[in-house]
Structures are given as structure tokens and as C-alpha cells.
Design an enzyme around this catalytic site. Structure first.
Site, PDB file in Angstrom:
ATOM      1  CG  HIS A  33      44.354  38.226  19.920  1.00 12.00           C
ATOM      2  ND1 HIS A  33      43.458  38.613  19.688  1.00 12.00           N
ATOM      3  CD2 HIS A  33      44.785  39.121  21.163  1.00 12.00           C
ATOM      4  CE1 HIS A  33      43.029  39.775  20.070  1.00 12.00           C
ATOM      5  NE2 HIS A  33      43.962  40.137  21.055  1.00 12.00           N
ATOM      6  CD  GLU A  34      47.557  38.433  23.543  1.00  8.51           C
ATOM      7  OE1 GLU A  34      48.072  39.336  23.504  1.00  8.51           O
ATOM      8  OE2 GLU A  34      46.347  37.963  24.012  1.00  8.51           O
ATOM      9  CG  HIS A  56      48.224  42.711  20.810  1.00  7.83           C
ATOM     10  ND1 HIS A  56      47.768  43.863  20.549  1.00  7.83           N
ATOM     11  CD2 HIS A  56      47.232  41.927  21.360  1.00  7.83           C
ATOM     12  CE1 HIS A  56      46.281  43.966  20.955  1.00  7.83           C
ATOM     13  NE2 HIS A  56      46.046  42.577  21.457  1.00  7.83           N
ATOM     14  CD  GLU A  89      42.243  44.090  20.975  1.00 10.26           C
ATOM     15  OE1 GLU A  89      42.129  42.901  20.832  1.00 10.26           O
ATOM     16  OE2 GLU A  89      43.127  44.678  21.576  1.00 10.26           O
TER      17      GLU A  89
END
Lengths: 494, 494
Positions: A262-263, A266, A292
Site C-alpha cells: 500500500h505505502e 503512495h 489514495e
């Protein structure tokens, strides 16, 4: 030096301050000893005060009035961003900024106590101050920018995003998702039980090595970033120095692994921003919706796909080397389990939007003056019942679970759901534009995907609005169609 | 708000910037990914520029002209420090500051190449620019403060310290040390050979655990600091957040251990500064001489004493648990070995001053225009021969070994030796004031020592000059007597 040059120099200095604040914020969550908290807090407040003073100095007004970007689209977009940031900064009177900042500090502390004690009434007085001051501030910004108060807040997290664009999309979700969820749960209930993936415990060192290997494979540039540990995973740091975190649980490797992915989504956005504009407003990430979308595209669309699981399962088996079950099928079943729950941050991709719609509806009502704070718990629980069929047993698992409102972050929630929808829409378009994309992922080659994201999203930075960027990349503005199609395909057809 | 209040607020903001710069500097050396170096460099330059602008703004002049500290000694001392810092900052014209900063960057890079290639001639042109601009800058500061150029430089590292105070002290050392060294080497040669301490390899994790245990035992407050790893050990960080580093070598645990103790000495000073004045100039550590005295007092005076070794040897045996020889006698012999060498940073406490005297004499000559840069290698080698009896084989092990001059740090070297002398003088006085001090250390109780240091040095911060603080603590200004007596006692009598 022209007025525009002076503005570039000013914003370049603000960017240096932002980078310093970014590293200090990372440091606070990852490195700082506890006894330094108070002094660090006042130091950061000083830097933010300096930043604000620089931005709203009388010279800035003069330069903005005279500035000519000369027709170059990036310089024009840069100037537009400068004007927007300046207008927001001058709109709210200093004493109001300070009062809101202090109210948020008090309310955050009250929230921690109230959540632990499951006592919404204890939070009420402090939260009321935050809400009142937030409404006052939203009114002031709205008047300066010609926006409704809620749009003024929203615009702070996703410039250009408006309630008018969100409302129909969320209405569609609220209408379509509950029956869809029912079908999915029914189908899932009839599937055979699934065993454990691998064999616990999963040593932290191996989890970390796997996460590091995978994030690099996906495209994270370790020469311009780090992976560390913090209480809550995040992506932070500074330009050219993008730092992500995760947290490890030796009884289950999946949460840490998924947080890293997930990160990494980003981080790819931050690392992919155009270097030539890195110290200018136009060179920053566009906003929270697109941000997001990038993390959820990697975590939800890619990582939980069959193609990725086929690639990743043998890699995991090699890293843990524990003789457990590392079959792609078992891993896939774990990665795509749907279960309505009370806690937003633990929700799967099917139930997640219900949590956001609830918060969005309630915060627009509160900002609009149509819902009193004391009625929040009841309204919250009613909507969770409608959308997820759950009876919220206490406020700790209800309206007290999130830090956003006590921290003054009203208008932030919709970006999470818009990000999820946009992720589906971008991923669908990426596959249309590149028919070999899923086969590449199955081979562990992410470059067709990341190259496409780089061209369509990352390197556009803030040169256009979220809606324009999504339209240019996918042919239409952010909507619910791709997401709903994705959910049907993954959870009802696959 | 009075003029003095305005100044307090200004310097409090400068202190917040200093703290931010301190954490960023620590981060660069301990955490930062390599690819972030360039961007970080320009970001830090921006913050330093902002800092300078705030300090030299016209308002500061006005406030300083009007300020009244009201007779309170700390406020008076604070105002005096403000005036000194402001006078130094305005003395050097902006273009000269910038030219010197750029020259130092270039010269630092040239130095790295020149040192690796053992080619002093390759450094000469860039170093000449640094020397010329440093002389120009020293001239300007000297004129503003009524000091000679060299004193102006010295005053930047140790406010109030003057060449007139140093010269006779260093002359005594240059006269007494060479024969003393001869006697020590003779005595050491006739002692029986000493075996290894413990048994290599010394695992990093155990070295770290030992260092952490010992630094806390000595008095380091882990709730307001950290221990990490960097290429060169240092003490940095920020107010309330003091961060020390070391580096580990599994074949020998002593260098890392001694570095931890050395940096702990620095850290106790920083952690012991008065909290009430932590954001004001008067609340900062007095200067490099006292700072170095604190690190050397712990590393040289305490850690290499028989009392400490009696306490520490069994602790080390427990941490490493390797069945090796952990007798206090063996450890003590290793900790007090004297051997003239070419490299300053590797020198023992007996030969260290010779390295400093050499550099001090040469840098005063260069700043005074009495030694041309091209003649530096020859002059350097001649003095090392006089003082240590060594023939320097190449410039890499001679005048090219230190980064200080290429980095523009002229006037810094004497603080190292003055710190060593002051350490001996303070430790002698502490023992006179507290007859049970060495027995306490033998029991691992450092509080009588650290309490004394806290009262006499740490909590006085910058409320007095180095000379005043040392006089108040020991009855006389910093001199060579205690150090020479200490060397005779430890190396010729013990």
C-alpha cells in the site's frame, strides 16, 4: 528578478521548509525519544508559523498581482497553484488559525481518553469547539474561493474536487453495494474452508526482507527512500527521500506485507513526480484522492489479483522457508476474504466504501448545520446498520474510532473512497492500453503498469485537476462503474 | 511586548530552526538515503539562509539598541550572547558568506580526492581560496568585535577564548611533553607483554547492548536521546533530543565502547543544560573547549581509570560471555597504551596534544600571513618530527589527514587540546571536592561526578565564559598543570 521569479524563489523556500517538516514528522513517528515530544511540538509549530508568515507576507500579494507566467502551461499551472495556496492561507485570520490549532490539540487528547473509555460525551465539548471553528474557517475560505463551506474543506485535500461530483457517485455505491455484499457473502459461505498460509511464527527479519524485496521489485527506488517501522504505517519523508513504514506481527505476515505494498503505491507517486518541478507547487502530488488511488491500485487491484499471487506465493515460500502451505490458491483466498466489520481501517475493499459513505454523509450534515454533534452516535450506528447490516455495539467501534474529526480533518474522508474507485478505473484503463500488463505482473514485471501510471498520473503532478487527470487517463471522470465491475468480477465471477 | 521580549521570541524561533537543522544533520549521517544528498543540501542551505535573514533583519538592530535585560544576571548574559551572535552575523557581508560557503564545498570535495591520491598540490588551489576568504572574513569579524583575525575565528568556536591565553599553555606542553613521552615509552617497553581482552569476534548486538547499558549507567537519559550508528561517531540532535553515534568493529570492541563513552560525555553536557533557557542563546553549551572537556573527562579521565576498569571489566565479561580474559589488569593495560602515531584521531591522551600544537602553530601562521600554503607539508612534517619523533611518510598521514581546513574550520583545533587539559583540571577538582568520588566510580556510581559536573559546568550553560566557568570550578583558568600531573601519575607512577 521578475515577479514570477520571486514567487518561484519564495515557493522553493517553502518547499525546503516542507521537506524539513516532512523529515521531522517521520522522525517523530519512527525515531524520536518520547521525552522530546513537547519541545518538538513547539519547534514544529514555530517552523509552521515561519512558513505561514513567508507565504502571506505583503510582498507575495504584490508579486502575485504582477506575475506573468508567459504562457508556458506548467508555469501557468504553477502560478495557479500559488494563487490557490496563497488565497487559502490569507482567507483565515491568524487568531482563528491559532484557535483551531489549539482546539485540535486539546480535542485529540480528549479523543484518546474518550475512545479508550468508550465515552463519547467526554469528547463532546472539545469536539464541538473544533467543529465550530472548522465551520468558521470553512466559511472564510469558501467566501474567498467562491465555494460552499464543505467544498472549501474538500478542496484543501483534493483541489478541484466538489460535493456535486461526489454525491451521485456515492449515491450509486450506497444503492448498489448492500445487495452486492449480500451475494458475495452468500457465495463465500458456500466455498470450502481455507487453511493457513505458511506456518506461524513469521520472523520479523524475514517479513522485512520479503517486504523490502517486493517493494523494490514493484519499483521503489531505495537510493531515494527507506522502509522502517512505526505504530501506524504511513508514507512520508521529503522530496527525493520518500520514507514508508509498516508494523510487524509474527503471528500473521499479511498485514505488514499489504501495508508495505500500500505505502509503496503512495511512494511510487512521490518518487515519480517530475524532478524539474520538485520545489514548486505544481510539482507536488495532486491531492489525497489520486494519492489514495495509487496506494489502493497497488494494494487492492494488483496485490490481490490472481496474477500477482501466482508470482508472489513462490517468492514468499522462499523467504519464509517454513514448509507451510504457500499455494497461490490459499494465499488468494486469504487476500480476497470479505467480512463486514466495525473498524474502517481493517475493512476489505467491498465493505470499505460503506464506512466512508457513512462518514461523508454525517460530516456534510454537521458542517452544513443539519446534524448536532450529540446526535452523531445514533446517526452513525443507523447508517452502518443500513449499509453493512451491523449493529454497532459501542462508540469505540463506532463514531469514536477515527482520529480525523477530533484532529480537524473534515472533508478528508471522501478521498479514501474516491481513491478506491479511481484505482479500479485507472487499473482497468491501464490494462486496456496494454494487453500484456497482467501477464507481465504474473512474471513479476511491473514496468508496464508503473510506466503507464508514471505517464498518466505521476509525472503530471499538479499540472491539472484530479478530474482532468483521470479523464485524460481513462476517458471519463472518476466514477463507480469500474470499481463495481471489478468487485463483481473478482468476488462473484472469478 | 518589550524589545527584550521581542528578542527572546526571535531567538526562540532561531532555536527551533537550529533544532530542525540538528535533526536533519543527524538524519543525513545516520538515516538519509544517498540519492537525497543534493536536495537535502540545498534544503539545509535554504533553512540556514532563512535563519540568517531572521537574525540580521533591521528589527533585530532596533531591539538590540533598545533592549533592557533589567539586571537579572541570566537575562543580562542572554542579551550579551544575542549581541555577540548578531555582531558576528552582520560583520561578514552576504556575498562573502556565500563565496566562502561555496569555496568550502568545492574544497571539501577536492580534499577527499587529494587525500585519497596523496596529492597536496591538487588541493592547493581550492584550499588557497578558502584560506583567502577565511582571512577576509576573520578580518571583518575581528574589526567588528575588536579582536585579531585569529581570535575572531577562535571566538566563533569558544567565545571569550584568546590566543594570548592559549600560547603560554601550549608552549608549556611543547616543552614538557616530548621528554615525558620518552620516559613513558621507555617504561612501557620494559613492562611484560599484554594479551588480548576477551575473545574476538565481538558480536555487534552485544557491543551495542553493552554500550547502551554503560551510557545509561553513566547518566545518559534515554527518554531524551538515542544511540545509533554512523561512519564517524558524533553527538548531535536537538534540545531534549540528544543523539550519539558509534561504529562497530567485530574484531575489537574497544573503539566502539570508548566512542560511546566519549559521546556520552558530550551528551551529559547537552542533556544537563538548564531547561528554562533551552531556547535562548544563554542556555546553549558554552563552546567547543568545555564540550570537549566533558567528552574527554568521561573517555580519558574516567573510563581509562583503574576505578572504572575495576567496575567495567566484570560487566563486559557478562555481556560478551566468551570465556576470554576479562581481568581488569589486561583491560587497563589496553586502555592506557601509549604509542606515537601519524593520525590525530587515533592518538592516545599523551601524544594527542602534539598533533594539536602542530596544527595550532601552523594555522595561526597561515591566518597571520606568515606561512604560505605551499610550504605547509614541510612545516607540518618538521613539527611532528620535533614533538613526536616521527618521520611523516606522506601527506595523507600528514597535513592532508584532517577535514577542518578544507571545510573552513580554522581556529577550531586548539579547543581539542584545551578540552583535554580542562578535563584533567575539572576531574582533579571534582575529586578534591568529593573524596569518595573514585570509590563511587569503582562501585559503578557516577552520580557524585555527574552531579558535580552538572553544578559546575552543565547548568551554567553560556551564562559565563569558558575561563570563568573553569576558574569557578577549579580555582584557576584552564592550564596544563593538572593534565601533566595526570599523565605523570597514570603513566609513570601507577
Amino acid at each position: 528578478m521578475t515577479a514570477f521569479d520571486s514567487l518561484e524563489r519564495l515557493f522553493s523556500r517553502l518547499s525546503a521548509l516542507d521537506d524539513a517538516l516532512g523529515i521531522l514528522s517521520w522522525d517523530r513517528d519512527v525515531m524520536m525519544p518520547g521525552g522530546a515530544a513537547e519541545r518538538r511540538g513547539s519547534g514544529v509549530a514555530t517552523l509552521e508559523g515561519l512558513r505561514h508568515e513567508l507565504l502571506v507576507s505583503p510582498m507575495t500579494n504584490e508579486w502575485l498581482a504582477k506575475a506573468d507566467a508567459g504562457g508556458d502551461p506548467w508555469r501557468e499551472a504553477d502560478l495557479k497553484e500559488m494563487r490557490r495556496l496563497h488565497a487559502r492561507a490569507v482567507a483565515v485570520p491568524g487568531p482563528l488559525v491559532e484557535a483551531l490549532s489549539k482546539a485540535c490539540s486539546r480535542s485529540e487528547m480528549a479523543w484518546r481518553r474518550a475512545r479508550d473509555a468508550d465515552d463519547f460525551a467526554a469528547l463532546l465539548p472539545d469536539l464541538q469547539v473544533v467543529l465550530d471553528l472548522t465551520r468558521e474557517s470553512a466559511q472564510a475560505i469558501g467566501e474567498a474561493l467562491g465555494l460552499s463551506p464543505y467544498d472549501a474543506l474538500l478542496d484543501g485535500f483534493d483541489p478541484g474536487m466538489r460535493q456535486a461530483a461526489i454525491a451521485p457517485v456515492f449515491a450509486t455505491l450506497a444503492h448498489d453495494l448492500p445487495p452486492l455484499l449480500g451475494q458475495i457473502l452468500e457465495r463465500q459461505a458456500s466455498a470450502p474452508e481455507v487453511g493457513m498460509v505458511g506456518r506461524a511464527p513469521f520472523p520479523v527479519a524475514r517479513q522485512e526482507a520479503l517486504g523490502r524485496w517486493m517493494m523494490e521489485r514493484v519499483g521503489f527506488d531505495m537510493t531515494r527512500g527507506r522502509l522502517d517501522v512505526s505504530a501506524h504505517p504511513f508514507c512520508g519523508g521529503a522530496t527525493s527521500d520518500v520514507r514508508i513504514t509498516t508494523r510487524y506481527d509474527e503471528s500473521d505476515f499479511l498485514p505488514a506485507f499489504l501495508a508495505v505494498l500500500h505505502e509503496t503505491g503512495h511512494a511510487l507517486y512521490e518518487q515519480g513526480l517530475p524532478a524539474a518541478w520538485q520545489s514548486q507547487p505544481v510539482g507536488r502530488a495532486r491531492g489525497m484522492t489520486l494519492h489514495e488511488s495509487q496506494s489502493l491500485l497497488i494494494e487492492m487491484q494488483v496485490t490481490r489479483s490472481r496474477a500477482f499471487v501466482d508470482f508472489a506465493a513462490p517468492v514468499m515460500a522462499r523467504f519464509f522457508d517454513d514448509g507451510g502451505d504457500w499455494s497461490p490458491e490459499t494465499l488468494y483466498r486469504h487476500m480476497t476474504r470479505v467480512a463486514p466489520g466495525f473498524i474502517r481501517v481493517d475493512a476489505d475493499e467491498v465493505t470499505y466504501p460503506a464506512h466512508i459513505i457513512t462518514r461523508y454523509e454525517l460530516e456534510t450534515a454537521m458542517i452544513g448545520g443539519n446534524l448536532a454533534l450529540r446526535d452523531l452516535p445514533e446517526a452513525f450506528n443507523a447508517r452502518i446498520k443500513d449499509l453493512l447490516g451491523l449493529d454497532v455495539p459501542d462508540d469505540r467501534r463506532g463514531c469514536l474510532q477515527d482520529i480525523h474529526w477530533p484532529l480537524g480533518l473534515w472533508g478528508y474522508f471522501p478521498c479514501y473512497a474516491l481513491g478506491a474507485l479511481t484505482a479500479a478505473q485507472l487499473f482497468e484503463a491501464a490494462q486496456k492500453d496494454n494487453s500484456g500488463l497482467m501477464d507481465a505482473i504474473r512474471r513479476g514485471d511491473f514496468s508496464p503498469l508503473t510506466g503507464w501510471l508514471h505517464r498518466t498520473v505521476h509525472e503530471r503532478a499538479s499540472s491539472a485537476s484530479t478530474i482532468e487527470i483521470v479523464e485524460d487517463a481513462t476517458g471519463r471522470p472518476p466514477g463507480a462503474e469500474s470499481y463495481l465491475a471489478h468487485v463483481r468480477k473478482r468476488y462473484l465471477e472469478d
